[in-house]
Every structure is written in C-alpha cells, then in structure tokens.
Motif scaffolding. Sequence first.
Motif, PDB file in Angstrom:
ATOM      1  N   ARG A 144       0.824  -1.225   0.000  1.00  0.00           N
ATOM      2  CA  ARG A 144       0.000   0.000   0.000  1.00  0.00           C
ATOM      3  C   ARG A 144       0.851   1.265   0.000  1.00  0.00           C
ATOM      4  NH1 ARG A 144      -1.808   3.846   3.246  1.00  0.00           N
ATOM      5  NH2 ARG A 144      -0.841   3.040   5.164  1.00  0.00           N
ATOM      6  N   VAL A 145       1.951   1.265   0.763  1.00  0.00           N
ATOM      7  CA  VAL A 145       2.730   2.507   0.904  1.00  0.00           C
ATOM      8  C   VAL A 145       3.836   2.627  -0.155  1.00  0.00           C
ATOM      9  CG1 VAL A 145       2.203   2.735   3.356  1.00  0.00           C
ATOM     10  CG2 VAL A 145       4.334   1.601   2.679  1.00  0.00           C
ATOM     11  N   THR A 146       3.943   1.627  -1.049  1.00  0.00           N
ATOM     12  CA  THR A 146       4.976   1.655  -2.096  1.00  0.00           C
ATOM     13  C   THR A 146       4.419   2.282  -3.367  1.00  0.00           C
ATOM     14  OG1 THR A 146       5.811  -0.433  -1.202  1.00  0.00           O
ATOM     15  CG2 THR A 146       6.639   0.216  -3.366  1.00  0.00           C
ATOM     16  N   SER A 147       5.207   3.153  -4.014  1.00  0.00           N
ATOM     17  CA  SER A 147       4.808   3.763  -5.295  1.00  0.00           C
ATOM     18  C   SER A 147       4.828   2.713  -6.393  1.00  0.00           C
ATOM     19  CB  SER A 147       5.829   4.816  -5.730  1.00  0.00           C
ATOM     20  OG  SER A 147       5.839   5.859  -4.853  1.00  0.00           O
ATOM     21  N   PRO A 148       3.984   2.874  -7.437  1.00  0.00           N
ATOM     22  CA  PRO A 148       4.116   2.001  -8.608  1.00  0.00           C
ATOM     23  C   PRO A 148       5.539   2.125  -9.156  1.00  0.00           C
ATOM     24  CG  PRO A 148       2.100   3.286  -8.701  1.00  0.00           C
ATOM     25  CD  PRO A 148       2.873   3.822  -7.534  1.00  0.00           C
ATOM     26  N   GLY A 149       6.155   1.010  -9.472  1.00  0.00           N
ATOM     27  CA  GLY A 149       7.556   1.024  -9.925  1.00  0.00           C
ATOM     28  C   GLY A 149       8.547   1.008  -8.769  1.00  0.00           C
ATOM     29  N   GLY A 150       8.046   1.154  -7.549  1.00  0.00           N
ATOM     30  CA  GLY A 150       8.912   1.144  -6.366  1.00  0.00           C
ATOM     31  C   GLY A 150       9.453  -0.250  -6.085  1.00  0.00           C
ATOM     32  N   ARG A 151      10.533  -0.293  -5.328  1.00  0.00           N
ATOM     33  CA  ARG A 151      11.239  -1.562  -5.111  1.00  0.00           C
ATOM     34  C   ARG A 151      11.149  -2.042  -3.663  1.00  0.00           C
ATOM     35  NH1 ARG A 151      15.554  -2.111  -9.703  1.00  0.00           N
ATOM     36  NH2 ARG A 151      14.225  -1.138 -11.235  1.00  0.00           N
ATOM     37  N   LEU A 152      11.057  -3.340  -3.505  1.00  0.00           N
ATOM     38  CA  LEU A 152      11.061  -3.961  -2.174  1.00  0.00           C
ATOM     39  C   LEU A 152      12.350  -4.758  -2.018  1.00  0.00           C
ATOM     40  CD1 LEU A 152       7.493  -5.604  -2.128  1.00  0.00           C
ATOM     41  CD2 LEU A 152       8.100  -3.212  -1.681  1.00  0.00           C
ATOM     42  N   VAL A 153      13.015  -4.562  -0.887  1.00  0.00           N
ATOM     43  CA  VAL A 153      14.177  -5.391  -0.529  1.00  0.00           C
ATOM     44  C   VAL A 153      13.922  -5.840   0.903  1.00  0.00           C
ATOM     45  CG1 VAL A 153      16.685  -5.507  -0.328  1.00  0.00           C
ATOM     46  CG2 VAL A 153      15.650  -3.991  -2.041  1.00  0.00           C
ATOM     47  N   LEU A 154      13.373  -7.044   1.037  1.00  0.00           N
ATOM     48  CA  LEU A 154      12.876  -7.504   2.341  1.00  0.00           C
ATOM     49  C   LEU A 154      13.528  -8.823   2.710  1.00  0.00           C
ATOM     50  CD1 LEU A 154       9.043  -7.083   1.620  1.00  0.00           C
ATOM     51  CD2 LEU A 154      10.561  -5.405   2.713  1.00  0.00           C
ATOM     52  N   SER A 155      14.230  -8.859   3.841  1.00  0.00           N
ATOM     53  CA  SER A 155      14.770 -10.141   4.291  1.00  0.00           C
ATOM     54  C   SER A 155      13.710 -10.842   5.124  1.00  0.00           C
ATOM     55  CB  SER A 155      16.049  -9.939   5.103  1.00  0.00           C
ATOM     56  OG  SER A 155      15.743  -9.736   6.451  1.00  0.00           O
ATOM     57  N   ILE A 156      13.556 -12.127   4.882  1.00  0.00           N
ATOM     58  CA  ILE A 156      12.580 -12.941   5.614  1.00  0.00           C
ATOM     59  C   ILE A 156      13.316 -14.194   6.093  1.00  0.00           C
ATOM     60  CG2 ILE A 156      10.419 -14.271   5.408  1.00  0.00           C
ATOM     61  CD1 ILE A 156       9.811 -12.112   3.055  1.00  0.00           C
ATOM     62  N   ASN A 157      13.348 -14.399   7.384  1.00  0.00           N
ATOM     63  CA  ASN A 157      14.029 -15.573   7.947  1.00  0.00           C
ATOM     64  C   ASN A 157      13.553 -16.835   7.208  1.00  0.00           C
ATOM     65  OD1 ASN A 157      13.695 -17.980   9.906  1.00  0.00           O
ATOM     66  ND2 ASN A 157      15.318 -16.744  10.823  1.00  0.00           N
ATOM     67  N   ALA A 158      14.496 -17.672   6.768  1.00  0.00           N
ATOM     68  CA  ALA A 158      14.148 -18.786   5.874  1.00  0.00           C
ATOM     69  C   ALA A 158      13.198 -19.788   6.530  1.00  0.00           C
ATOM     70  CB  ALA A 158      15.419 -19.475   5.406  1.00  0.00           C
ATOM     71  N   ALA A 200      19.667 -18.713   7.721  1.00  0.00           N
ATOM     72  CA  ALA A 200      19.680 -17.942   6.469  1.00  0.00           C
ATOM     73  C   ALA A 200      18.401 -17.125   6.347  1.00  0.00           C
ATOM     74  CB  ALA A 200      19.791 -18.901   5.287  1.00  0.00           C
ATOM     75  N   ALA A 201      18.473 -16.128   5.472  1.00  0.00           N
ATOM     76  CA  ALA A 201      17.285 -15.319   5.153  1.00  0.00           C
ATOM     77  C   ALA A 201      17.019 -15.408   3.656  1.00  0.00           C
ATOM     78  CB  ALA A 201      17.513 -13.868   5.551  1.00  0.00           C
ATOM     79  N   GLN A 202      15.741 -15.396   3.306  1.00  0.00           N
ATOM     80  CA  GLN A 202      15.347 -15.203   1.915  1.00  0.00           C
ATOM     81  C   GLN A 202      15.234 -13.699   1.734  1.00  0.00           C
ATOM     82  OE1 GLN A 202      15.802 -18.157   1.016  1.00  0.00           O
ATOM     83  NE2 GLN A 202      13.865 -19.057   0.442  1.00  0.00           N
ATOM     84  N   VAL A 203      15.950 -13.145   0.779  1.00  0.00           N
ATOM     85  CA  VAL A 203      15.857 -11.702   0.556  1.00  0.00           C
ATOM     86  C   VAL A 203      15.095 -11.477  -0.751  1.00  0.00           C
ATOM     87  CG1 VAL A 203      17.128  -9.558   0.234  1.00  0.00           C
ATOM     88  CG2 VAL A 203      17.933 -11.261   1.885  1.00  0.00           C
ATOM     89  N   VAL A 204      13.903 -10.909  -0.591  1.00  0.00           N
ATOM     90  CA  VAL A 204      13.019 -10.669  -1.729  1.00  0.00           C
ATOM     91  C   VAL A 204      13.408  -9.353  -2.403  1.00  0.00           C
ATOM     92  CG1 VAL A 204      10.637 -10.063  -2.332  1.00  0.00           C
ATOM     93  CG2 VAL A 204      11.099 -11.892  -0.692  1.00  0.00           C
ATOM     94  N   LEU A 205      13.632  -9.418  -3.711  1.00  0.00           N
ATOM     95  CA  LEU A 205      13.862  -8.212  -4.509  1.00  0.00           C
ATOM     96  C   LEU A 205      12.677  -8.129  -5.473  1.00  0.00           C
ATOM     97  CD1 LEU A 205      17.607  -8.852  -5.472  1.00  0.00           C
ATOM     98  CD2 LEU A 205      16.743  -7.520  -3.546  1.00  0.00           C
ATOM     99  N   ALA A 206      11.812  -7.167  -5.262  1.00  0.00           N
ATOM    100  CA  ALA A 206      10.589  -7.117  -6.069  1.00  0.00           C
ATOM    101  C   ALA A 206      10.331  -5.691  -6.543  1.00  0.00           C
ATOM    102  CB  ALA A 206       9.408  -7.612  -5.244  1.00  0.00           C
ATOM    103  N   ILE A 207       9.603  -5.603  -7.652  1.00  0.00           N
ATOM    104  CA  ILE A 207       9.174  -4.289  -8.165  1.00  0.00           C
ATOM    105  C   ILE A 207       7.654  -4.259  -8.171  1.00  0.00           C
ATOM    106  CG2 ILE A 207       9.263  -2.659 -10.101  1.00  0.00           C
ATOM    107  CD1 ILE A 207      11.949  -3.877 -10.890  1.00  0.00           C
ATOM    108  N   LYS A 208       7.097  -3.195  -7.595  1.00  0.00           N
ATOM    109  CA  LYS A 208       5.637  -3.074  -7.577  1.00  0.00           C
ATOM    110  C   LYS A 208       5.143  -2.657  -8.965  1.00  0.00           C
ATOM    111  CE  LYS A 208       1.786  -0.657  -5.460  1.00  0.00           C
ATOM    112  NZ  LYS A 208       1.302   0.209  -4.386  1.00  0.00           N
ATOM    113  N   ALA A 209       4.127  -3.356  -9.434  1.00  0.00           N
ATOM    114  CA  ALA A 209       3.601  -3.080 -10.787  1.00  0.00           C
ATOM    115  C   ALA A 209       3.009  -1.667 -10.845  1.00  0.00           C
ATOM    116  CB  ALA A 209       2.550  -4.097 -11.125  1.00  0.00           C
TER     117      ALA A 209
END
Length: 209
Positions: A144-158, A200-209
Amino acid sequence: MKKPDEELKAAYALETPEDNKRLYATWAESYETTFAEAMDYRLPERVADAAKAFAVRGPMLDIGAGTGLLGQALVERGLGPVDGTDISPEMLGEAGLKGCYRHLFAADINEGLPIENRTYQAIISAGTFTTGHVGPDALDEVMRVTSPGGRLVLSINAEHWNAAGFSEKFEALSAQISSLEILTLPIYGASASGDHAQDAAQVVLAIKA
Ligand SMILES: C[S@@+](CC[C@H](N)C(=O)[O-])C[C@H]1O[C@@H](n2cnc3c(N)ncnc32)[C@H](O)[C@@H]1O
C-alpha cells in the motif's frame, strides 16, 4: 553471563506485538552488544548491499528499523533518504542517535502505518520478518505505501518463510508485482556460535507493478 544466542532465542519465542514491545523496550540499549556484536549479525549490511545492487532510490522506508543498523548501512552506501518505523519507541530512540534517518515513527505494521498510499520509492527491511515477529499479512501494508515502480528489498528468515507461508502470500500478491527475485543469504558471520549460527534469510527483490 548469557550465551550469545540466548537473547535471540527469547526473541524467537515472542508471540504477540505486545510481547515484542516489552522485550525490545528492555533490550534496546544493549541490542547491538549482546546480540549484533555477540552473534556477528551481518544481515543489515547484506540487505544494504542487495539494495544497492538492485538500484533502489529514495525516499525509502525501513520496516522494523530497530536501533538503525540497516539505515546506517544504507546511508554508508550512498542510499537515501531513509525513514524508519518500528513498534518499539525505545529501539527507535537508539536509531535516532545514529543521525542517519530523515524521519522515525513508532507503529505496528500489523495495525497499519500512518502513511499515505504510494509514498515510498522503496521499502527495505532486515530481521523483522522473522519467527515471533512479523508475518506475511504485513505485506499488504508494505504494498500500500509503495509507489508504482517502487522496489522492495525484504529479508525474511528462511524458516519463518516456510512456517508462515510467505510463498503463498507472494503468489496472492503476484498481480501487484512486476518482477520478483529471491536471494538466500546467511544472517550471521563466521564468528557466530550456537544453534542459529548457520541461519539464512530469503531476501526478496521485487518491483511493484
Ligand atoms: C531483530 S530486530 C531487527 C532490527 C533491525 N532491523 C536490525 O536488523 O537490527 C526486529 C525489530 O522488529 C520490530 N518489530 C517487531 N514486531 C513489529 C511490528 N509488529 N511492527 C513493527 N516493528 C516490529 C522490533 O521492535 C525490533 O526492533
């Protein structure tokens, strides 16, 4: 004297946001010595390296900013401006001392952030999406708070990724995401000890549509 991973085990045993507030209120002042240094905690700098390689730009929001290790690592890499939010005002008090955040505010990500839709060009997080802390449903607020085209870099414990159903959540969000890559990175360095030293962590690299 406590073993280096004793604090970590207490953190993984938390169950509710109120538990988190209580634990981090008492831990804030010593978090960086009794946990980050003692466990050779490297995730914030690894997430910041991943953010730099993913060409994120500001303004960005650090979710679960804690004492500011990730904000500091981002600014050291020339990234910013960085805002930070956390459920614990005491942890944010420590983060404020680093002088690397533009703005810090206390909020429970599960309850919603006091932020307009599409405010940030990037959302970054290290160590917050983990056992006993924040689960996949908080990703709706992240989107919700991310702009369109904005990027997410989120570590999530595996382990949390599997136990809490993050794959299913990203699948459900797929229409809102134009690109998704997942890195697996070690959370700790070579001098970590105890049962969690190899986590380990899974690090998500995503772009908001
Ligand atoms: C392990 S610390 C990580 C802090 C920092 N990102 C780091 O890597 O050092 C987890 C942080 O998540 C915060 N937290 C836990 N539950 C939260 C929630 N529901 N909303 C926002 N922050 C939360 C805690 O207060 C704590 O500062």
